[in-house]
Motif scaffolding. Structure first.
Motif, PDB file in Angstrom:
ATOM      1  N   UNK A   1      -3.519   8.407 -13.259  1.00  0.00           N
ATOM      2  CA  UNK A   1      -3.394   9.382 -11.807  1.00  0.00           C
ATOM      3  C   UNK A   1      -4.480  10.653 -12.610  1.00  0.00           C
ATOM      4  N   UNK A   2      -4.084  11.006 -13.094  1.00  0.00           N
ATOM      5  CA  UNK A   2      -5.312  12.335 -13.844  1.00  0.00           C
ATOM      6  C   UNK A   2      -6.672  11.291 -14.291  1.00  0.00           C
ATOM      7  N   UNK A   3      -6.953  10.590 -14.492  1.00  0.00           N
ATOM      8  CA  UNK A   3      -8.255  10.257 -14.649  1.00  0.00           C
ATOM      9  C   UNK A   3      -8.704   9.349 -14.350  1.00  0.00           C
ATOM     10  N   UNK A   4      -8.238   8.692 -13.128  1.00  0.00           N
ATOM     11  CA  UNK A   4      -8.681   7.517 -12.090  1.00  0.00           C
ATOM     12  C   UNK A   4      -8.644   7.564 -10.619  1.00  0.00           C
ATOM     13  N   UNK A   5      -8.032   8.557 -10.280  1.00  0.00           N
ATOM     14  CA  UNK A   5      -7.687   9.499  -8.984  1.00  0.00           C
ATOM     15  C   UNK A   5      -7.879  11.066  -8.896  1.00  0.00           C
ATOM     16  N   UNK A   6      -8.577  11.493 -10.575  1.00  0.00           N
ATOM     17  CA  UNK A   6      -9.228  12.868 -10.906  1.00  0.00           C
ATOM     18  C   UNK A   6      -7.816  13.806 -10.241  1.00  0.00           C
ATOM     19  N   UNK A   7      -7.350  13.246 -10.342  1.00  0.00           N
ATOM     20  CA  UNK A   7      -5.655  15.161 -10.422  1.00  0.00           C
ATOM     21  C   UNK A   7      -5.630  15.936 -11.072  1.00  0.00           C
ATOM     22  N   UNK A   8      -6.410  16.927 -10.817  1.00  0.00           N
ATOM     23  CA  UNK A   8      -5.965  17.529 -12.103  1.00  0.00           C
ATOM     24  C   UNK A   8      -4.403  18.428 -12.553  1.00  0.00           C
ATOM     25  N   UNK A   9      -4.801  19.145 -13.556  1.00  0.00           N
ATOM     26  CA  UNK A   9      -3.241  19.732 -14.221  1.00  0.00           C
ATOM     27  C   UNK A   9      -2.633  20.435 -12.825  1.00  0.00           C
TER      28      UNK A   9
ATOM     29  N   UNK B   1       0.680  -1.063  -0.439  1.00  0.00           N
ATOM     30  CA  UNK B   1      -0.240  -0.037   0.331  1.00  0.00           C
ATOM     31  C   UNK B   1       1.502   1.353   0.228  1.00  0.00           C
ATOM     32  N   UNK B   2       1.472   0.890   0.899  1.00  0.00           N
ATOM     33  CA  UNK B   2       2.672   2.217   1.300  1.00  0.00           C
ATOM     34  C   UNK B   2       3.623   2.219  -0.266  1.00  0.00           C
ATOM     35  N   UNK B   3       3.839   1.531  -1.356  1.00  0.00           N
ATOM     36  CA  UNK B   3       4.782   1.310  -2.169  1.00  0.00           C
ATOM     37  C   UNK B   3       4.027   1.855  -3.676  1.00  0.00           C
ATOM     38  N   UNK B   4       2.460   1.312  -3.425  1.00  0.00           N
ATOM     39  CA  UNK B   4       1.430   2.505  -4.335  1.00  0.00           C
ATOM     40  C   UNK B   4       1.793   3.591  -4.154  1.00  0.00           C
ATOM     41  N   UNK B   5       1.276   4.121  -3.180  1.00  0.00           N
ATOM     42  CA  UNK B   5       1.002   5.044  -2.658  1.00  0.00           C
ATOM     43  C   UNK B   5       2.794   6.185  -2.715  1.00  0.00           C
ATOM     44  N   UNK B   6       3.685   5.151  -2.934  1.00  0.00           N
ATOM     45  CA  UNK B   6       4.678   5.942  -3.274  1.00  0.00           C
ATOM     46  C   UNK B   6       4.691   6.272  -4.790  1.00  0.00           C
ATOM     47  N   UNK B   7       4.891   5.256  -5.000  1.00  0.00           N
ATOM     48  CA  UNK B   7       5.388   5.763  -7.052  1.00  0.00           C
ATOM     49  C   UNK B   7       4.343   6.555  -7.477  1.00  0.00           C
ATOM     50  N   UNK B   8       2.478   6.463  -7.026  1.00  0.00           N
ATOM     51  CA  UNK B   8       1.725   7.574  -7.373  1.00  0.00           C
ATOM     52  C   UNK B   8       2.566   8.685  -7.306  1.00  0.00           C
TER      53      UNK B   8
END
Length: 258
Positions: free
Chosen positions: A236-244, A153-160
């Motif tokens: 990250x932009x589409x699924x996590x909806x992180x805007x520019x 969980x931490x590894x993927x959070x770090x990658x993101x």
């Protein structure tokens, strides 16, 4: 990158110093990662709040995990829980259990399924988005995020997070794989106890897979993101909806000139 100098928490590191976008580097003492915050000596608590300026703790574990082994209370910090796996279960997804796995092949399959679901599952996506919101809201000091071992969980959070900050994939994987070295002693102790209790070699091998990281596991997450969304960045932009605008803000907050 700041080298580990603490006895605990296990698998601790400062992401500061990694090369990000436009040749900038991640600000030291701003984003920290580790395993669970248990059995922390007083002197290490002082280092965390002093040198590392720890102010915010994000615990990615589930209720059973943090009730059985609650994080140490560290003066001057604010604690948040973001239960990634529970959010997956809330969608009706079944991740299965390592307890039902009978061999090494099954253990590897289980871990790849976990990484795939952490990317594709809507509940997990909400969880990682909640984590990013905390990075966006943090006003001062460092934020430390962790799960049990500080690896999946931490590894993927770090990658993101590192992807948003413009860190290259090779460096992301290098940081991810550091877990195996930093958990080597702890894992050896845990496996030694199992052997003392006469668990079979097969069982110990399964547990060892659960306690270590494998580049293929994180690569499974990347492939799932690429297949569903086109790339890990588009996940990250589409699924996590992180805007520019949010991406730029995170870079402003956490990157400094090299």
């Amino acid at each position: 990158m700041v080298m580990k100098e603490l006895a605990r928490p296990v698998n601790f590191r400062d992401l500061g110093g990694l090369k990000g976008k436009d040749g900038k580097k991640i600000r030291p003492f701003s984003i920290l990662r580790s395993g669970e915050l248990v059995r922390i000596p007083a002197e290490d608590k002082e280092i965390l709040t002093g040198k590392y300026q720890l102010k915010t703790i994000v615990d990615l574990r589930g209720e059973k995990e943090y009730r059985e082994n609650p994080d140490e209370k560290i003066e001057g910090t604010i604690y948040h829980n973001v239960d990634i796996l529970q959010k997956i279960h809330e969608t009706g997804a079944d991740l299965g259990s390592l307890e039902s796995v009978r061999d090494v092949h099954g253990a590897n399959f289980h871990m790849k399924k976990l990484y795939e679901q952490m990317v594709l599952n809507e509940g997990a996506q909400r969880g990682f988005r909640e984590f990013l919101d905390l990075l966006l809201k943090k006003e001062e000091g460092a934020l430390l995020f962790h799960c049990f071992a500080g690896k999946d969980r931490t590894g993927l959070a770090a990658a993101i997070t590192l992807t948003i900050l413009g860190v290259g994939k090779e460096d992301i994987f290098e940081d991810y794989l550091r877990t195996n070295e930093q958990r080597k002693e702890e894992n050896s102790l845990l496996l030694g106890k199992l052997k003392e209790q006469n668990f079979s070699e097969e069982h110990c091998s399964i547990v060892e897979i659960a306690l270590t990281v494998n580049a293929e596991f994180l690569e499974t997450a990347y492939r799932a993101a690429e297949k569903q969304y086109g790339s890990f960045s588009q996940y990250i932009s589409k699924a996590l909806k992180v805007t520019k605008e949010e991406e730029v803000e995170l870079q402003r907050r956490y990157l400094v000139e090299a």
